[in-house]
Design a protein around this motif. Structure first.
Motif, mmCIF file in Angstrom:
data_model
loop_
_atom_site.group_PDB
_atom_site.id
_atom_site.type_symbol
_atom_site.label_atom_id
_atom_site.label_comp_id
_atom_site.label_asym_id
_atom_site.label_seq_id
_atom_site.Cartn_x
_atom_site.Cartn_y
_atom_site.Cartn_z
ATOM 1 N N GLU A 103 -0.807 -1.051 1.236
ATOM 2 C CA GLU A 103 -0.712 -0.724 -0.179
ATOM 3 C C GLU A 103 0.754 -0.795 -0.578
ATOM 4 O O GLU A 103 1.599 -0.123 0.020
ATOM 5 N N GLN A 104 1.038 -1.628 -1.566
ATOM 6 C CA GLN A 104 2.397 -1.831 -2.044
ATOM 7 C C GLN A 104 2.597 -1.014 -3.309
ATOM 8 O O GLN A 104 1.929 -1.240 -4.321
ATOM 9 N N ARG A 105 3.555 -0.050 -3.258
ATOM 10 C CA ARG A 105 3.791 0.770 -4.448
ATOM 11 C C ARG A 105 5.041 0.299 -5.172
ATOM 12 O O ARG A 105 6.028 -0.122 -4.554
ATOM 13 N N TRP A 106 4.971 0.365 -6.486
ATOM 14 C CA TRP A 106 6.084 -0.096 -7.312
ATOM 15 C C TRP A 106 5.889 0.439 -8.724
ATOM 16 O O TRP A 106 4.795 0.865 -9.100
ATOM 17 N N ALA A 107 6.963 0.445 -9.513
ATOM 18 C CA ALA A 107 6.947 1.039 -10.849
ATOM 19 C C ALA A 107 7.095 -0.045 -11.914
ATOM 20 O O ALA A 107 8.207 -0.529 -12.164
ATOM 21 N N ALA A 155 11.315 9.776 -16.000
ATOM 22 C CA ALA A 155 10.943 9.206 -17.290
ATOM 23 C C ALA A 155 9.720 9.946 -17.838
ATOM 24 O O ALA A 155 9.114 10.778 -17.166
ATOM 25 N N ASP A 156 9.362 9.623 -19.060
ATOM 26 C CA ASP A 156 8.237 10.304 -19.704
ATOM 27 C C ASP A 156 7.134 9.310 -20.069
ATOM 28 O O ASP A 156 6.513 9.427 -21.123
ATOM 29 N N ILE A 178 3.673 8.987 -8.310
ATOM 30 C CA ILE A 178 4.942 9.245 -8.987
ATOM 31 C C ILE A 178 6.034 9.221 -7.933
ATOM 32 O O ILE A 178 5.832 9.663 -6.805
ATOM 33 N N ALA A 179 7.196 8.689 -8.304
ATOM 34 C CA ALA A 179 8.285 8.517 -7.347
ATOM 35 C C ALA A 179 9.621 8.724 -8.052
ATOM 36 O O ALA A 179 9.684 8.899 -9.264
ATOM 37 N N GLY A 180 10.691 8.646 -7.276
ATOM 38 C CA GLY A 180 12.020 8.876 -7.806
ATOM 39 C C GLY A 180 12.537 10.228 -7.354
ATOM 40 O O GLY A 180 12.034 10.815 -6.398
ATOM 41 N N ALA A 181 13.528 10.746 -8.053
ATOM 42 C CA ALA A 181 14.148 12.017 -7.676
ATOM 43 C C ALA A 181 13.106 13.126 -7.707
ATOM 44 O O ALA A 181 12.599 13.500 -8.767
#
Length: 365
Positions: A103-107, A155-156, A178-181
């Motif tokens: 599974e490849q995750r990306w935004a 982000a929102d 959800i990802a990031g900080a």
């Protein structure tokens, strides 16, 4: 089977990969070529030196610094052709590593600066996955790859991205993330999103338990109703270990995660870079597996960590004393945790993983 004998066979073992970032797995030469097309300046134009730069920059012990390396990869993934190429090459690289399901995750929201719509980014990545799967088949390798569409924590656009993921459930998207900080941007930032996903029967994994601790995990599994935890390593903070007595006393959350077999998407080599552990031997993955948590093994970001599933497995065998049974256990757990239907998971285990392991002389599974 001795560790040396096992290491010689690891490359040929079937592997399942649930936590791998598309924008963290580019080939260095691809980054250079796409950067030239995009007019983006890189630290170096030499592919070997660039690979060194990514690893060194990520190897800081800070998740925030680690995430900065993505400024370069995301910058070169802003057109449909670039997204398609990166996805195609990712599939080919994973298949060559023995991965049979990934599974490849990306935004998608991070790939709009040159005019693409959110839907166009998903379509481009899916086209690359289809192309890569077909090319791998021509090379005699079978692999299945799904997209995990991710919203960025800071982000929102969570609702918009969740709706995008659900709308593309028949177009290659298998789940939401959800990802990031992590610290400071908990799932409770947008509580309505988790109700929406549940009402649409849509699988969810949430990055938790990497940069933040037990409370982050608690929100992910209770508010977010996460099927899996992206990393989840810091669940050990809710377990009291008595080395002298050889016992482990669980807190309520640790009991919950284990009792419900919430899957942990653990990424040892990446976690060394982000400060979760100092050595592979000390990484929580071995202890959590021994305690019967639902442990899986993953790469996270193959470019930044200069890793692969073969490398992750080899290091655990060499540095943490893992056996072929241990490798089989995490692979089977990953297969049963994949965001596909039950009969598809069973076929993956019975028809691909078990036969692949049983080909190895001395394997008694």
């Amino acid at each position: 089977m001795t560790p040396t004998e096992l290491e010689a066979h690891i490359a040929e073992l079937p592997k399942v990969l649930l936590h791998d970032h598309l924008d963290g797995g580019l080939r260095p030469q691809t980054v250079i070529e796409l950067a030239a097309d995009a007019g983006h300046e890189l630290p170096t134009q030499d592919s070997a030196a660039l690979a060194d730069w990514f690893e060194d920059a990520a190897d800081s012990g800070s998740l925030v610094r680690y995430l900065e390396t993505f400024d370069h990869t995301i910058a070169v993934m802003q057109t449909a052709d670039a997204l398609r190429r990166v996805a195609r090459e990712a599939v080919l690289d994973l298949a060559a590593d023995g991965v049979v399901y990934a599974e490849q995750r990306w935004a998608p929201e991070q790939h709009l600066t040159r005019g693409l719509s959110l839907q166009e980014t998903v379509d481009a990545v899916q086209a690359g996955i289809v192309e890569g799967t077909a090319l791998a088949a021509e090379q005699g390798r079978t692999i299945r790859v799904g997209q995990l569409v991710t919203a960025m924590r800071h982000a929102d656009r969570w609702q918009e991205i969740a709706e995008l993921a659900v709308a593309n459930r028949d177009n290659g998207v298998v789940g939401f993330d959800i990802a990031g900080a992590e610290d400071g941007f908990p799932p409770s930032r947008h509580p309505e999103i988790w109700r929406y996903l549940a009402e649409n029967d849509f699988p969810t994994t949430i990055h938790a338990g990497e940069a933040a601790g037990v409370e982050s995990i608690r929100e992910a599994v209770h508010l977010g109703q996460a099927d899996r935890l992206g990393h989840g390593a810091r669940i050990v903070e809710d377990i009291a270990f008595d080395a002298e007595a050889g016992t482990a006393t669980f807190g309520r959350l640790a009991h919950w995660v284990r009792d419900h077999q919430v899957t942990l998407e653990l990424c040892p080599c990446s976690n060394l870079q982000t400060g979760v552990a100092e050595t592979i031997r000390d990484h929580p993955i071995t202890r959590l597996k021994e305690l019967d948590f639902a442990v899986t093994l993953n790469t996270d970001n193959r470019l930044m960590s200069r890793t692969s599933m073969t490398n992750e497995m080899t290091r655990l065998v060499h540095e943490a004393g893992w056996t072929i049974d241990d490798l089989a256990d995490v692979t089977i757990t990953a297969a049963w945790s994949a965001f596909v239907h039950h009969d598809e998971r069973r076929a993956l285990v019975d028809d691909v993983i078990l036969p692949g392991y049983q080909k190895i002389e001395g394997a008694q599974l």
